[in-house]
Design a protein around this motif. Structure first.
Motif, PDB file in Angstrom:
ATOM      1  N   ALA A  73       0.815  -1.221   0.000  1.00  0.00           N
ATOM      2  CA  ALA A  73       0.000   0.000   0.000  1.00  0.00           C
ATOM      3  C   ALA A  73       0.845   1.266   0.000  1.00  0.00           C
ATOM      4  N   GLY A  74       2.166   1.123   0.252  1.00  0.00           N
ATOM      5  CA  GLY A  74       3.041   2.289   0.202  1.00  0.00           C
ATOM      6  C   GLY A  74       3.684   2.695   1.503  1.00  0.00           C
ATOM      7  N   ASN A 132       2.739   3.998  -5.964  1.00  0.00           N
ATOM      8  CA  ASN A 132       2.601   5.058  -4.978  1.00  0.00           C
ATOM      9  C   ASN A 132       3.795   6.003  -5.022  1.00  0.00           C
ATOM     10  N   ARG A 332      -2.909   3.425   1.420  1.00  0.00           N
ATOM     11  CA  ARG A 332      -2.715   3.696  -0.016  1.00  0.00           C
ATOM     12  C   ARG A 332      -3.219   5.102  -0.360  1.00  0.00           C
ATOM     13  N   THR A 336      -0.875   8.105  -1.799  1.00  0.00           N
ATOM     14  CA  THR A 336      -1.248   8.761  -3.051  1.00  0.00           C
ATOM     15  C   THR A 336      -1.412  10.265  -2.862  1.00  0.00           C
TER      16      THR A 336
END
Length: 342
Positions: A73-74, A132, A332, A336
């Motif tokens: 998810a980053g 991401n 996430r 973003t």
């Protein structure tokens, strides 16, 4: 460890450790999100005093899976499943002291394994991996989680900070001493003291770090239910001052707090310290220590607070994530939002 290992960065002086890491990440850092929420989604039964630490005993594969979910998810920092893992808690379940200590180490080993798996996946891609807004060379840290004394009590008192008159500074230091020693030498990059509900516990951690000569960096994260004080009623400024004066502490902030209070708390923290500010709020729901359930409130739920991330960064925070009831979807969204703003 393989090429992804960040342990060598802990030789950096504590005063620059986190600011250097923030710089390597592009000016902001993404922390992971709620752990128990995800474990339950994957089928774990956490109706136990050990809570998420129960999975270190019976479902380590699920712990690794959740770490990987957040890396995908980053997240730049993943926290170990040791929040509620204490030697005393494991012993109460019938484990020996040696077995309990081994499980603390295991919490860090699993997180480090997940980081290595993630990096291996990135390296195996034939194209320059990018998701991401980060490449496979982006740094990732493993933070050894230390929950408050109230978390061990499993009665919700980490949300009140009321431990009673019998709990003294020495009680808290003695309770945490061996756990902190083990986690500091486990291969983690830093120790995350989380959901600190009162000034006494912050002071205990600070003194313990000094007395034990702990060399790896740490962060202190407090929780609040009014946006002015920590949950015990102690002023946030006094608590942050303790963190500011502790040389091992490289960042200070807020976790497991409703999103609506975060902006004001960032402002209050920055008046007291120049250390990097971290925030990882909960979903805005309220925890009931008696029923052990989260209740809906008027606060923001799940990814809704992602829309505030840029404003929180403008207010002076540098590290962003989620706590209870947040998910990889939340993280996430945070990654973003920050990437788009950069």
């Amino acid at each position: 460890m393989g090429s992804g290992n960040m342990v060598e960065t802990t030789t950096t002086t504590s005063s620059t450790f986190m600011s250097d890491f923030i710089g390597k990440c592009g000016g902001y850092v993404v922390i992971d999100g709620g752990f128990a929420t995800e474990l339950e989604r994957h089928g774990a039964d956490l109706n136990d005093p050990l809570w998420s630490a129960k999975c270190l005993v019976d479902s380590p594969h699920l712990v690794r899976r959740v770490h990987l979910d957040y890396l995908d998810a980053g997240a730049n920092i993943i926290l170990t499943a040791s929040y509620q893992a204490t030697i005393q808690g494991f012993e109460a379940k019938g484990l020996s002291k040696e077995e309990a200590e081994a499980l603390l180490r295991k919490s860090v080993e699993i997180a480090c394994e997940a980081r290595e798996i993630y990096y291996d996946r990135c390296m195996k891609d034939s194209w320059d991996f990018m998701e991401n807004g980060r490449t496979s060379r982006s740094p990732i840290l493993v933070a050894a989680s230390v929950g408050s004394y109230g978390a061990y009590l499993a009665d919700g008192s980490e949300y009140s900070g009321n431990y009673g008159d019998a709990i003294t500074l020495e009680t808290l230091k003695d309770f945490n001493r061996r756990r902190v020693q083990i986690l500091a030498n486990s291969g983690a990059d830093l120790i995350a003291f989380e959901t600190i509900p009162n000034k006494l516990e912050a002071k205990a951690y600070a003194e313990l770090l000094e007395e034990e000569g702990i060399e790896i960096p740490a962060w202190f994260s407090f929780n609040s239910k009014d946006g002015i004080n920590v949950v015990s009623g102690d002023p946030i400024s006094e608590c942050v001052s303790i963190a500011d004066s502790c040389k091992q502490v490289v960042a200070v902030g807020i976790n497991c707090t409703p999103p609506r209070f975060i902006h004001g708390l960032i402002t209050s923290i920055r008046k007291v310290t120049s250390k990097p500010v971290l925030i990882y709020p909960n979903s805005g729901e309220t925890y009931d220590g008696q029923t052990k359930q989260w209740a809906k409130s008027s606060g923001n739920v799940d990814e809704d607070f992602v829309s505030y991330i840029v404003k929180w960064r403008e207010a002076g925070a540098s590290l962003f994530g989620g706590c209870c009831r947040t998910t990889p979807k939340t993280i996430r969204g945070i990654a973003t939002a920050l990437s788009d703003k950069n």
